[in-house]
Design a protein around this motif. Structure first.
Motif, PDB file in Angstrom:
ATOM      1  N   GLU A 101       0.829  -1.205   0.000  1.00 36.63           N
ATOM      2  CA  GLU A 101       0.000   0.000   0.000  1.00 36.63           C
ATOM      3  C   GLU A 101       0.868   1.261   0.000  1.00 36.63           C
ATOM      4  OE1 GLU A 101      -2.552  -0.421   3.331  1.00 36.63           O
ATOM      5  OE2 GLU A 101      -3.847  -1.937   2.381  1.00 36.63           O
ATOM      6  N   GLY A 102       2.025   1.197   0.677  1.00 35.73           N
ATOM      7  CA  GLY A 102       2.939   2.334   0.631  1.00 35.73           C
ATOM      8  C   GLY A 102       3.438   2.601  -0.773  1.00 35.73           C
ATOM      9  N   HIS A 103       3.751   1.531  -1.510  1.00 35.82           N
ATOM     10  CA  HIS A 103       4.166   1.709  -2.902  1.00 35.82           C
ATOM     11  C   HIS A 103       3.009   2.231  -3.754  1.00 35.82           C
ATOM     12  CE1 HIS A 103       7.644  -1.389  -2.375  1.00 35.82           C
ATOM     13  NE2 HIS A 103       7.960  -0.185  -1.925  1.00 35.82           N
ATOM     14  N   GLY A 104       1.786   1.805  -3.424  1.00 29.81           N
ATOM     15  CA  GLY A 104       0.629   2.342  -4.139  1.00 29.81           C
ATOM     16  C   GLY A 104       0.491   3.837  -3.939  1.00 29.81           C
ATOM     17  N   ASP A 105       0.714   4.316  -2.723  1.00 29.23           N
ATOM     18  CA  ASP A 105       0.678   5.762  -2.472  1.00 29.23           C
ATOM     19  C   ASP A 105       1.760   6.472  -3.278  1.00 29.23           C
ATOM     20  OD1 ASP A 105      -1.436   5.546  -0.682  1.00 29.23           O
ATOM     21  OD2 ASP A 105      -0.103   5.225   1.043  1.00 29.23           O
ATOM     22  N   GLN A 106       2.930   5.845  -3.397  1.00 34.32           N
ATOM     23  CA  GLN A 106       4.009   6.451  -4.183  1.00 34.32           C
ATOM     24  C   GLN A 106       3.616   6.587  -5.653  1.00 34.32           C
ATOM     25  OE1 GLN A 106       7.505   4.065  -3.589  1.00 34.32           O
ATOM     26  NE2 GLN A 106       7.685   4.555  -1.393  1.00 34.32           N
ATOM     27  N   LEU A 154       0.551   6.670  -6.961  1.00 31.41           N
ATOM     28  CA  LEU A 154      -0.514   7.661  -7.125  1.00 31.41           C
ATOM     29  C   LEU A 154       0.028   9.079  -6.998  1.00 31.41           C
ATOM     30  CD1 LEU A 154      -3.407   5.926  -5.169  1.00 31.41           C
ATOM     31  CD2 LEU A 154      -3.322   6.409  -7.622  1.00 31.41           C
ATOM     32  N   ALA A 155       0.975   9.286  -6.087  1.00 31.67           N
ATOM     33  CA  ALA A 155       1.567  10.614  -5.946  1.00 31.67           C
ATOM     34  C   ALA A 155       2.316  11.012  -7.211  1.00 31.67           C
ATOM     35  CB  ALA A 155       2.502  10.639  -4.735  1.00 31.67           C
ATOM     36  N   ALA A 156       3.045  10.075  -7.789  1.00 29.17           N
ATOM     37  CA  ALA A 156       3.765  10.370  -9.026  1.00 29.17           C
ATOM     38  C   ALA A 156       2.797  10.671 -10.162  1.00 29.17           C
ATOM     39  CB  ALA A 156       4.670   9.195  -9.389  1.00 29.17           C
ATOM     40  N   PHE A 164       1.333  14.116  -9.729  1.00 25.12           N
ATOM     41  CA  PHE A 164       2.316  15.142 -10.096  1.00 25.12           C
ATOM     42  C   PHE A 164       2.406  15.290 -11.610  1.00 25.12           C
ATOM     43  CE2 PHE A 164       6.701  16.209 -11.237  1.00 25.12           C
ATOM     44  CZ  PHE A 164       6.835  17.435 -10.606  1.00 25.12           C
ATOM     45  N   LEU A 165       2.271  14.167 -12.319  1.00 26.43           N
ATOM     46  CA  LEU A 165       2.361  14.186 -13.785  1.00 26.43           C
ATOM     47  C   LEU A 165       1.000  14.365 -14.453  1.00 26.43           C
ATOM     48  CD1 LEU A 165       4.870  11.206 -14.194  1.00 26.43           C
ATOM     49  CD2 LEU A 165       5.388  13.650 -14.394  1.00 26.43           C
ATOM     50  N   HIS A 166      -0.062  14.506 -13.636  1.00 29.71           N
ATOM     51  CA  HIS A 166      -1.429  14.642 -14.145  1.00 29.71           C
ATOM     52  C   HIS A 166      -1.839  13.441 -15.005  1.00 29.71           C
ATOM     53  CE1 HIS A 166      -1.453  18.777 -12.664  1.00 29.71           C
ATOM     54  NE2 HIS A 166      -0.297  18.969 -13.286  1.00 29.71           N
ATOM     55  N   HIS A 169      -4.735  -2.140 -12.389  1.00 27.95           N
ATOM     56  CA  HIS A 169      -3.412  -1.547 -12.594  1.00 27.95           C
ATOM     57  C   HIS A 169      -3.520  -0.035 -12.668  1.00 27.95           C
ATOM     58  CE1 HIS A 169      -0.987  -5.163 -13.251  1.00 27.95           C
ATOM     59  NE2 HIS A 169      -1.989  -5.649 -13.958  1.00 27.95           N
ATOM     60  N   TYR A 170      -2.380   0.592 -12.409  1.00 26.09           N
ATOM     61  CA  TYR A 170      -2.222   2.028 -12.632  1.00 26.09           C
ATOM     62  C   TYR A 170      -1.664   2.243 -14.037  1.00 26.09           C
ATOM     63  CZ  TYR A 170      -2.254   1.804  -7.513  1.00 26.09           C
ATOM     64  OH  TYR A 170      -2.563   1.533  -6.207  1.00 26.09           O
ATOM     65  N   LEU A 171      -1.731   3.507 -14.475  1.00 27.70           N
ATOM     66  CA  LEU A 171      -1.169   3.828 -15.779  1.00 27.70           C
ATOM     67  C   LEU A 171       0.335   3.602 -15.786  1.00 27.70           C
ATOM     68  CD1 LEU A 171      -1.571   4.882 -18.635  1.00 27.70           C
ATOM     69  CD2 LEU A 171      -1.346   7.216 -17.760  1.00 27.70           C
ATOM     70  N   LEU A 172       1.003   3.896 -14.675  1.00 23.56           N
ATOM     71  CA  LEU A 172       2.443   3.664 -14.615  1.00 23.56           C
ATOM     72  C   LEU A 172       2.784   2.174 -14.653  1.00 23.56           C
ATOM     73  CD1 LEU A 172       3.767   6.368 -12.114  1.00 23.56           C
ATOM     74  CD2 LEU A 172       3.822   6.357 -14.617  1.00 23.56           C
ATOM     75  N   ASP A 173       1.878   1.315 -14.209  1.00 20.05           N
ATOM     76  CA  ASP A 173       2.091  -0.125 -14.379  1.00 20.05           C
ATOM     77  C   ASP A 173       2.162  -0.476 -15.858  1.00 20.05           C
ATOM     78  OD1 ASP A 173       1.875  -0.237 -11.671  1.00 20.05           O
ATOM     79  OD2 ASP A 173      -0.130  -1.114 -11.639  1.00 20.05           O
ATOM     80  N   ALA A 174       1.269   0.153 -16.646  1.00 20.04           N
ATOM     81  CA  ALA A 174       1.288  -0.084 -18.094  1.00 20.04           C
ATOM     82  C   ALA A 174       2.606   0.396 -18.698  1.00 20.04           C
ATOM     83  CB  ALA A 174       0.113   0.623 -18.748  1.00 20.04           C
TER      84      ALA A 174
END
Length: 752
Positions: free
Chosen positions: A480-485, A487-489, A492-494, A649-654
């Motif tokens: 979950e801590g990595h998930g917060d990281q 989402l924060a990134a 920041f990048l919108h 998944h998140y977009l950064l996972d893709a």
């Protein structure tokens, strides 16, 4: 009749030999390390370090266990209340002895030393026995054997032995099963070497050299005695007595049978009640230990019991199968022994002993691993199928070898028995006189890889993928801590669009159902279909594509392990909805019922997106059809939308999935370059090149797959000898570089 090692300079490997003045057959070899290049020397050092690390790890794993969990059989027999210490029968009580009465008689003196230190002594003694088995087996490799192969064989053999289930089981239980194998190998191989020395002189043999000759002199006279003692410890090895007789070593056969009778009668005189119980009541140990129908018992008797046969039908069928297996194995072993393949002959008979024995527990199955020495196949690409199969069977659990489908369950339960039966009765091992023994047909980059080998590697690859995914760090707080990281990134990048897409899918029924079906179906279906098409119609491109996919998947597994990440649907308090399972009560510490099947925190990178991009690249390179290329390009885009809409998944996972696939194709290209092949002209294209067509015709099946004119220009995937074929060719016929043959005409380099 002995398995000959190569006389330096004979056979296919003549590189690096140094002639003395005047020439002749006598040649001096420089030191082994001086013969190797820097890469080969580093590889050899790495193999030795690996073997040492595996041995130390195995010893430490045993000794670190609590007293009541390590060497459980040994301490159950020799402990304060063990059956070897107390008065009474060996075969009574909860921890009944499972060995022969003679084995109990031999172990009796150890009872006084059954203290904490015995575990250390026993563990390191077992390590020495395993090392001795590996050394004896390597010295008996059938010739001709190159110097380099001989150097690499010992650390590789020791590593495989320590990794094998029989050896690991022996360490854990504190069993004595390694000793009978070593006794039989020394007696059989040294005795055969002794006969070979008498017939053909001192050149070569599995025990060449001064020290080897000392072993030959000792064991050659006592070969029958060693095998007889082994039979007294493990009755199934008595099958080697008729092998001695059939190969002309009748004096050894008589001494072996006599030694067995003397040892057994001595134990009968010392322990008459226990001998009656073992040999008569339990019929040579049947019924001792675990239930005979347990999956750990890989004998024919155990397999028939697991199949539901009991009583008279099972006994009648067993009475037919056991003699048939023994007869076939002896007949084949005699043939291989006369061909000089003594180690293979021993493995064939040992495998038959495993199958025919009433009980063949895991610590008694080492003979199957020795069958790896047999050579099978006419092509270099086929040479690895049998050894890979044997290694998989002897190092992995049966469930890792077959899919989790009920129809394949019996194969997984009886995998070791199947390998033993194949080795003893069916596999057509090559004779040394066969043309393909030292000069197999080459399998170049234009030929189709062996299908069985590909299926084995794919199955084990998927098992490794599931294993790593399931055993990667799954700490909820860390994920979950990595998930917060992440989402924060993204904020920041919108780029944080996952929540909007998830809400859209959750409130649109057809979109939710379509997304869930797409997510669970296409991830495996599309890559499998593409791989099947490439294998059937585009063999060169298949090699490159599957190598790139393998590299990408390995990088993905590293990401799962190094960066455990909670997907959006498992992030508490953010309002994401699991479209497949509904809202999750993330405030409940036991909410993770979903994680019982696999690690749900393996989200970075997204292999759904990565594999779909791999499919798009393959489609783009295979065809110039605009519609197909557009469909291929749409596939990863649609997959990216689905994995975010379903909150998996998140977009950064893709983005991570794109990165690992890009690195996978780059790794494939780099690997092809290391193998020394120009990927652009060697295997990826066959357009208008006489060299490609000539080699395809010479290299056999699969060289001209597919219609002409469909693999030229940008449609050709980068390729090189990046599969098992190249490795097999190097291992099977390790000849040094020389002048090009008539079948390998290369155009001279242009000088501008």
């Amino acid at each position: 009749m002995a398995a000959e090692t190569v006389v330096d300079g004979e056979g296919p490997d003549r590189g690096g030999e140094r002639h003395l003045s005047g020439g002749g057959p006598l040649r001096r070899l420089p030191g082994p390390w001086g013969r190797l290049g820097s890469r080969a020397g580093m590889l050899l050092a790495g193999l030795w370090l690996l073997a040492l690390a595996l041995a130390v790890r195995q010893a430490v794993a045993v000794l670190r266990l609590p007293r009541d969990e390590r060497l459980v059989d040994l301490f159950a027999w020799t402990g304060d209340s063990g059956v070897l210490r107390v008065h009474g029968s060996l075969y009574d009580g909860d921890a009944a002895f499972t060995g022969t009465p003679f084995a109990g008689l031999v172990l009796k003196p150890l009872t006084r030393a059954a203290e904490q230190g015995l575990g250390v002594v026993w563990t390191f003694g077992t390590l020495l026995l395993v090392a001795a088995v590996g050394a004896v087996a390597v010295r008996a490799l059938p010739g001709p054997v190159s110097r380099r192969t001989a150097l690499f064989a010992l650390p590789a053999a020791l590593s495989l032995l320590v990794l094998s289930i029989p050896v690991r089981n022996t360490f854990h239980l504190g069993q004595t099963s390694i000793l009978p194998v070593l006794l039989v190998l020394v007696g059989w191989l040294a005795g055969g070497a002794d006969r070979h020395q008498e017939q053909r002189g001192p050149a070569g043999g599995p025990f060449a050299g001064p020290r080897g000759q000392a072993v030959v002199a000792l064991a050659g006279k006592a070969q029958g005695v060693l095998i007889g003692v082994a039979g007294a410890l493990q009755p199934a090895t008595l099958l080697f007595v008729p092998l001695l007789w059939l190969t002309g070593r009748r004096r050894a056969a008589v001494s072996g049978a006599g030694t067995f009778l003397i040892c057994t009668l001595a134990a009968w005189a010392a322990m008459p009640d226990d001998s009656w119980t073992y040999w008569i009541h339990h019929v040579a140990g049947v019924g001792l230990g675990d239930a005979a129908d347990a999956t750990a018992n890989q004998s024919l008797h155990g397999a028939l019991l697991r199949a539901g046969l009991h009583g008279a039908p099972e006994a009648v069928l067993l009475a037919v199968l056991v003699p048939a297996v023994g007869w076939l194995a002896l007949r084949r072993a005699v043939r291989y022994a006369r061909d000089g393949q003594l180690l293979l002959a021993a493995a064939v008979v040992g495998c038959a002993a495993v199958a025919a024995s009433p009980t063949a527990w895991q610590h008694q199955q080492l003979w199957v691993l020795l069958a790896i020495v047999g050579r099978v196949g006419r092509r270099t690409g086929d040479r690895l199928v049998w050894p890979v199969f044997v290694v998989m069977v002897m190092t992995l659990d049966g469930s890792a070898l077959v899919p989790k489908i009920a129809a394949f369950g019996m194969l997984g339960e009886n995998a070791v028995l199947l390998a033993a039966l194949l080795a003893s009765c069916a596999v057509p091992f090559l004779l040394r006189e066969a043309p393909a023994w030292a000069a197999p047909q080459p399998s170049g980059p234009l030929s189709r890889p062996n299908l069985m080998l590909e299926l084995l590697l794919i199955r084990v690859g998927y098992w490794a993928y599931s294993y790593v995914r399931g055993h990667a760090p799954d700490s909820r707080s860390l994920a979950e801590g990595h998930g917060d990281q992440v989402l924060a990134a993204e904020r920041f990048l919108h780029l944080d669009v996952e929540h909007s897409l998830n809400k859209l899918a959750a409130r649109t029924e057809w979109l939710r159902e379509a997304g869930d079906t797409y997510y669970t179906t296409f991830h495996f279906l599309v890559p499998i279909v593409l791989l099947g098409f490439l294998y059937v119609r585009r063999a060169p491109q298949y090699r490159a594509a599957r190598t790139a996919l393998s590299f990408a998947t390995l990088l993905g597994l590293a990401g799962f392990w190094l960066y455990p990440l909670a997907p959006p649907r498992l992030m508490p308090g953010l309002g994401y909805i699991d479209t497949a399972h509904g809202p999750q009560d993330l405030s409940d510490p036991d909410f993770g019922a979903l994680t019982q099947l696999s690690n749900q925190y393996a989200a970075m990178p997204s292999l759904h997106v990565g594999w779909s991009l791999w499919c798009a690249v393959v489609v783009f390179l295979l065809t110039r059809n605009r519609w197909l290329r557009a469909l291929g390009a749409l596939y990863p885009l649609l997959t990216t939308f689905v994995v975010m809409a379903t909150a998996n998944h998140y977009l950064l996972d893709a983005v991570g999935g794109v990165a690992v696939v890009t690195a996978g194709f780059y790794g494939q290209r780099l690997f092809a370059g290391i193998r020394g092949t120009d990927a652009r002209s060697g295997g990826g294209s066959v357009d208008g090149a006489a060299d490609g067509s000539d080699r395809g015709a010479a290299q056999g099946d699969g060289a001209a797959d597919g219609p002409p004119g469909t693999r030229s220009g940008p449609e050709a995937l980068p390729d090189g000898p990046d599969g098992p074929d190249a490795v097999s060719g190097a291992a099977s016929a390790p000849s040094p570089p020389g002048p090009p043959s008539s079948g390998d005409r290369r155009a001279p380099a242009r000088r501008d």
